[in-house]
Structure formats: C-alpha cells, structure tokens
Design a protein around this motif. Structure first.
Motif, PDB file in Angstrom:
ATOM      1  N   ILE A  94       0.836  -1.207   0.000  1.00  0.00           N
ATOM      2  CA  ILE A  94       0.000   0.000   0.000  1.00  0.00           C
ATOM      3  C   ILE A  94       0.867   1.251   0.000  1.00  0.00           C
ATOM      4  CG2 ILE A  94      -1.623   1.363   1.391  1.00  0.00           C
ATOM      5  CD1 ILE A  94      -2.875  -1.309   2.292  1.00  0.00           C
ATOM      6  N   ILE A  95       1.878   1.271   0.870  1.00  0.00           N
ATOM      7  CA  ILE A  95       2.728   2.465   0.978  1.00  0.00           C
ATOM      8  C   ILE A  95       3.609   2.624  -0.252  1.00  0.00           C
ATOM      9  CG2 ILE A  95       4.555   3.550   2.344  1.00  0.00           C
ATOM     10  CD1 ILE A  95       3.332   2.166   4.803  1.00  0.00           C
ATOM     11  N   ALA A  96       4.172   1.508  -0.750  1.00  0.00           N
ATOM     12  CA  ALA A  96       5.041   1.576  -1.927  1.00  0.00           C
ATOM     13  C   ALA A  96       4.290   2.124  -3.141  1.00  0.00           C
ATOM     14  CB  ALA A  96       5.607   0.197  -2.245  1.00  0.00           C
ATOM     15  N   GLU A  97       3.029   1.752  -3.279  1.00  0.00           N
ATOM     16  CA  GLU A  97       2.237   2.237  -4.415  1.00  0.00           C
ATOM     17  C   GLU A  97       2.052   3.750  -4.352  1.00  0.00           C
ATOM     18  OE1 GLU A  97      -2.073   1.324  -6.587  1.00  0.00           O
ATOM     19  OE2 GLU A  97      -1.550   0.360  -4.688  1.00  0.00           O
ATOM     20  N   ARG A  98       1.991   4.287  -3.144  1.00  0.00           N
ATOM     21  CA  ARG A  98       1.790   5.732  -2.988  1.00  0.00           C
ATOM     22  C   ARG A  98       3.088   6.511  -3.149  1.00  0.00           C
ATOM     23  NH1 ARG A  98      -2.301   7.562   0.417  1.00  0.00           N
ATOM     24  NH2 ARG A  98      -1.261   9.597   0.244  1.00  0.00           N
ATOM     25  N   ILE A  99       4.182   6.029  -2.563  1.00  0.00           N
ATOM     26  CA  ILE A  99       5.401   6.833  -2.543  1.00  0.00           C
ATOM     27  C   ILE A  99       6.388   6.455  -3.641  1.00  0.00           C
ATOM     28  CG2 ILE A  99       5.143   7.197  -0.064  1.00  0.00           C
ATOM     29  CD1 ILE A  99       7.427   5.277   0.405  1.00  0.00           C
ATOM     30  N   LEU A 100       6.084   5.360  -4.382  1.00  0.00           N
ATOM     31  CA  LEU A 100       6.906   4.941  -5.523  1.00  0.00           C
ATOM     32  C   LEU A 100       8.358   4.682  -5.132  1.00  0.00           C
ATOM     33  CD1 LEU A 100       5.498   7.306  -8.299  1.00  0.00           C
ATOM     34  CD2 LEU A 100       4.797   4.970  -7.723  1.00  0.00           C
ATOM     35  N   LEU A 101       8.524   4.008  -4.004  1.00  0.00           N
ATOM     36  CA  LEU A 101       9.843   3.591  -3.530  1.00  0.00           C
ATOM     37  C   LEU A 101       9.713   2.198  -2.920  1.00  0.00           C
ATOM     38  CD1 LEU A 101      11.010   6.864  -1.741  1.00  0.00           C
ATOM     39  CD2 LEU A 101      12.174   5.808  -3.691  1.00  0.00           C
ATOM     40  N   PRO A 102      10.791   1.401  -2.930  1.00  0.00           N
ATOM     41  CA  PRO A 102      10.726   0.099  -2.259  1.00  0.00           C
ATOM     42  C   PRO A 102      10.484   0.280  -0.762  1.00  0.00           C
ATOM     43  CG  PRO A 102      12.662   0.248  -3.678  1.00  0.00           C
ATOM     44  CD  PRO A 102      12.086   1.626  -3.589  1.00  0.00           C
ATOM     45  N   VAL A 103       9.614  -0.533  -0.199  1.00  0.00           N
ATOM     46  CA  VAL A 103       9.224  -0.409   1.212  1.00  0.00           C
ATOM     47  C   VAL A 103       9.325  -1.775   1.879  1.00  0.00           C
ATOM     48  CG1 VAL A 103       7.331   0.125   2.803  1.00  0.00           C
ATOM     49  CG2 VAL A 103       7.665   1.520   0.744  1.00  0.00           C
ATOM     50  N   THR A 104       9.850  -1.784   3.074  1.00  0.00           N
ATOM     51  CA  THR A 104       9.825  -2.979   3.911  1.00  0.00           C
ATOM     52  C   THR A 104       9.198  -2.609   5.252  1.00  0.00           C
ATOM     53  OG1 THR A 104      11.159  -4.765   4.832  1.00  0.00           O
ATOM     54  CG2 THR A 104      12.118  -2.581   4.895  1.00  0.00           C
ATOM     55  N   VAL A 105       8.541  -3.581   5.872  1.00  0.00           N
ATOM     56  CA  VAL A 105       7.866  -3.354   7.154  1.00  0.00           C
ATOM     57  C   VAL A 105       8.363  -4.396   8.150  1.00  0.00           C
ATOM     58  CG1 VAL A 105       5.657  -3.239   8.365  1.00  0.00           C
ATOM     59  CG2 VAL A 105       5.829  -2.412   6.016  1.00  0.00           C
ATOM     60  N   GLU A 106       8.670  -3.953   9.351  1.00  0.00           N
ATOM     61  CA  GLU A 106       9.124  -4.823  10.429  1.00  0.00           C
ATOM     62  C   GLU A 106       8.407  -4.432  11.713  1.00  0.00           C
ATOM     63  OE1 GLU A 106      10.608  -7.402  11.037  1.00  0.00           O
ATOM     64  OE2 GLU A 106      12.291  -7.799   9.690  1.00  0.00           O
ATOM     65  N   ASN A 107       8.605  -5.244  12.762  1.00  0.00           N
ATOM     66  CA  ASN A 107       8.067  -4.855  14.062  1.00  0.00           C
ATOM     67  C   ASN A 107       9.163  -4.278  14.939  1.00  0.00           C
ATOM     68  OD1 ASN A 107       9.495  -7.007  15.098  1.00  0.00           O
ATOM     69  ND2 ASN A 107       7.705  -8.176  15.717  1.00  0.00           N
ATOM     70  N   ASP A 108       8.778  -3.706  16.071  1.00  0.00           N
ATOM     71  CA  ASP A 108       9.721  -2.950  16.900  1.00  0.00           C
ATOM     72  C   ASP A 108      10.824  -3.812  17.503  1.00  0.00           C
ATOM     73  OD1 ASP A 108       8.558  -0.558  16.387  1.00  0.00           O
ATOM     74  OD2 ASP A 108       7.650  -0.283  18.355  1.00  0.00           O
ATOM     75  N   SER A 109      10.528  -5.068  17.829  1.00  0.00           N
ATOM     76  CA  SER A 109      11.567  -5.891  18.441  1.00  0.00           C
ATOM     77  C   SER A 109      12.693  -6.171  17.451  1.00  0.00           C
ATOM     78  CB  SER A 109      10.974  -7.197  18.986  1.00  0.00           C
ATOM     79  OG  SER A 109      10.274  -7.899  17.980  1.00  0.00           O
ATOM     80  N   ASN A 110      12.361  -6.378  16.179  1.00  0.00           N
ATOM     81  CA  ASN A 110      13.406  -6.544  15.168  1.00  0.00           C
ATOM     82  C   ASN A 110      14.175  -5.247  14.967  1.00  0.00           C
ATOM     83  OD1 ASN A 110      13.584  -9.198  14.404  1.00  0.00           O
ATOM     84  ND2 ASN A 110      12.107  -9.038  12.754  1.00  0.00           N
TER      85      ASN A 110
END
Length: 402
Positions: A171-187
C-alpha cells in the motif's frame, strides 16, 4: 565462515567497514574469517553496486600507495520510519555509511482500519520526503508495534485494530513509488543493538525486550532470523504458567510470560488490555512508577510482583536456551530498578531450569534501551535491505519488499 553464503559474506565485510577504521582488502580475511577469494569477489561486487568505494592513502616513500575500502556515504539515502506506541511517525534520513542526515516527526491521525492507517502513513511519508533537504532515496523501511510478516510486508495484528492481514508495504510503496519494507519494533531494537550496540560482537543472539509487552527477535549467522511464515519469534507468548490460575494475557490465551513479566502484565487487568488505546500507555507508565516506588520503599506486595516477574522471565529464558542454544541473550529491561528487583528470582529460575552445560555456554546481558535506538534501528533496517538487494537498478518503481 569460509563457507558463508554470499549474503552473510557481504554483511560480514560491511560490518567491518562500518567501524570507520581504515581497512584494506588484505585486512579483511583476518577481520571476517572469510577466505581471500571470497573477500575479492565480495568486495568487487560491493564496489560495482556503489555500496563501498576505494580510497588511496597518501604515498609514503617509493612504494605503491595502500588502497583502503570504506562505505560509500554518497551512494544514496535510506529512510527509516517508526510508528510509536503513541501514534506519531518518527522519520530518519540516513546515508549509506549509516550517518543520520535529517530527522522529523509527523503526526498520524487515528483511523478505524489497518489499511486506512497504511494510507495515512503513506501520506505522512510523502510529506516528510518532499520537505527533507536530502535526495537519492533508495529504500524506505517502516517499523510498527505489530505482528508483522516481514517477508511479505503484511501486518496481521496491531492493538486497537481488527485482526486481519493487510499488505502494508505494498500500500505504501504504491503511494510513494519507492521500495518499502515493514518490520516490528523488536526486530528494530535487535538491529540497533547488532549494528551499533551491545550485540555487535555476536552473529548469533536473541533479544528479549521487556516493555509494555514482552517481545523478542533473533539473529543467526549475522542475519535476522524469522520463522517459516516470516514472523519474528513471539517468546513473550511462551507459556510460563499453566492451569486454571494462569494469568490471562492480552493475546487471548493465559499463562504467557508477557502476562507476568511485562509492564502491562504487571499493572493492568485483562479488561483494560482489551480496551487498549494510546492513552492506556500513560496509565501503564503511571502505575509502573508507583509499583517501582513501592518496591523501593520495601512494600511486600510490590516486591513480590517484581520477583514473580523475574521468575517467569527466568523460566522463559531457560526454555529458550534449552531449545535453541542462542549463544547470547540480551535482555532489555524498562529501567535499572526493574532489573534490581527482578534479577534474583530470574537467576534462580534460570539456574533451576537450564541444562547446566548450555547455561555455561550462554552469555546473559541485562541492559536498558539507549535513547537513540529508534533511528539506529531504522538506519540498520533500511541499510540492510539496500545491502542485501542484488541489483537495485533492475527494480520497477514502487516495488515492495517485506
């Protein structure tokens, strides 16, 4: 490490260069344990990709000047963003040498769905990027206090939202046109400790964070380690108590270590967890301060609560050592007083429940969060993704990576 996989070899070289010391190719076999041939092929690939550069030292005498390798800070920028528990977006812009160039905080207005939250984060990132005095952005990484499939970039659970898989990264990559990765806080925290903190010397370790909940992350062979479905280990939900008297946990089960050892488990009841809102965290902080103060005054019930927290944490770590042999366990506590009041029972439970030979071979470190762990973890997360991508030039705009 002579048989290390290409990704591990690459990260080994980059970790040495990250120290900032002058390093030549001839230095790297001894510093990394890799063969000279692996060093030659790995450094050539890194130079070709623009991640490291060669720099000639000043000539001394009649000999050929020595050539040093260093991280290429001018090779681009990565963006790290963290949605805090209180729902603001902390954004850092970092060059490829790991130096923070710019930071900002963007407010995020709450929404009723995870997909709506992804859209609002995308809007905030667009604005932050447009206003930042930097360019050449190669990667955006986002950290959330959530259950995240890091391989796909999907969010499956986040407190105050309906449990459902949402393709956050896409969803975010489609809006900002950049590669996006998502992680959680412990990682994120484990990366901050591995790249910049107390786990720099360990390629294999487990981080256990005691905060509003108990969360965890693992490193193996110098790289983050997730399960077959892409999830971070959820050691906080390992059961340390059974039977009808087991304490309920916010996850819906009972007997979880988090229900006994976390700040939320210590001072909230299950009904309050069920109504979790950002303002609830202020209540946890207030009650936890009172609990610690009471323990400092010698109040028996407060002392017993913290001793119980230590005992359950010790059981958890013992089971983990017996089952995984992690080499090093880094325990991040809320503050030094938590450690003071919980440690004796922790050590007793750990000793009683761990195979002695494995306990002798495991380093246990108690620590508290460093104040700048957010941007350091974000920097490490984003840089790691850039480093491990084999060919960024071939990627289409808006591609998303978990």
């Amino acid at each position: 490490m002579t048989g290390a996989a290409p990704q591990s070899a690459m990260m080994s070289v980059l970790k040495v260069l990250r120290s900032g010391e002058p390093v030549s190719r001839a230095d790297l076999p001894a510093r990394t344990g890799l063969s000279a041939g692996t060093i030659t092929s790995t450094t050539a690939a890194l130079v070709k990709r623009g991640l490291i550069v060669e720099r000639k030292a000043a000539a001394v005498g009649r000999g050929r000047p020595r050539v040093y390798l260093e991280l290429n800070g001018a090779g681009g920028t990565v963006v790290g963003a963290r949605l805090s528990e209180r729902r603001d977006l902390q954004v850092s812009f970092v060059n490829l040498a790991g130096v923070e160039l710019h930071s900002t905080t963007m407010p995020i207005h709450l929404t009723g769905t995870l997909s709506g939250l992804a859209q609002r984060i995308a809007s905030a990132l667009q604005e932050a990027i447009s206003l930042a005095p930097v360019g050449g952005i190669r990667q955006v990484s986002l950290s959330l206090p959530a259950l995240v499939d890091s391989e796909r970039g999907d969010v499956h659970f986040m407190m105050t939202y309906r449990s459902e898989p949402v393709p956050f990264a896409a969803i975010i990559a489609e809006r900002i046109l950049l590669p996006v990765t998502v992680e959680n806080d412990s990682n994120l925290l484990s990366r901050a400790e591995h790249w910049f903190g107390r786990a720099q010397l360990y390629d294999d370790f487990t981080l256990i964070s005691v905060d509003y909940a108990v969360t965890s992350a693992r490193y193996s062979n110098g790289l983050p380690c997730s399960g077959s479905s892409g999830f971070t280990p959820e050691l906080g939900h390992v059961k340390t108590s059974y039977g009808p008297s087991a304490r309920p946990c916010y996850c819906g089960a009972a007997g979880c270590c988090s229900a006994y050892s976390s700040m939320g488990g210590l001072v909230l009841n299950p009904d309050e967890w069920a109504e979790a809102t950002p303002s609830l965290l202020d209540l946890v902080d207030e009650r936890m301060d009172r609990l610690i103060h009471a323990a400092s005054q010698g109040e028996p019930r407060a002392l017993q609560s913290l001793a119980d927290a230590g005992e359950h944490l010790g059981r958890l770590v013992a089971d983990h050592i017996n089952g995984v042999d992690p080499g090093m366990v880094l325990l991040i506590a809320p503050d030094e007083l938590y450690v003071r009041f919980a440690r004796d029972q922790f050590e007793a439970a750990l000793t009683a429940n761990t195979i002695p030979e494995l306990r002798r071979r495991t380093t246990i470190v108690f620590a508290t969060r460093s104040p700048d762990w957010h941007w350091k973890g974000l920097a490490a997360l984003a840089l790691e993704r850039v480093y491990l991508q084999s060919d960024r030039a071939s990627l289409p705009a808006g591609a998303a990576f978990g």
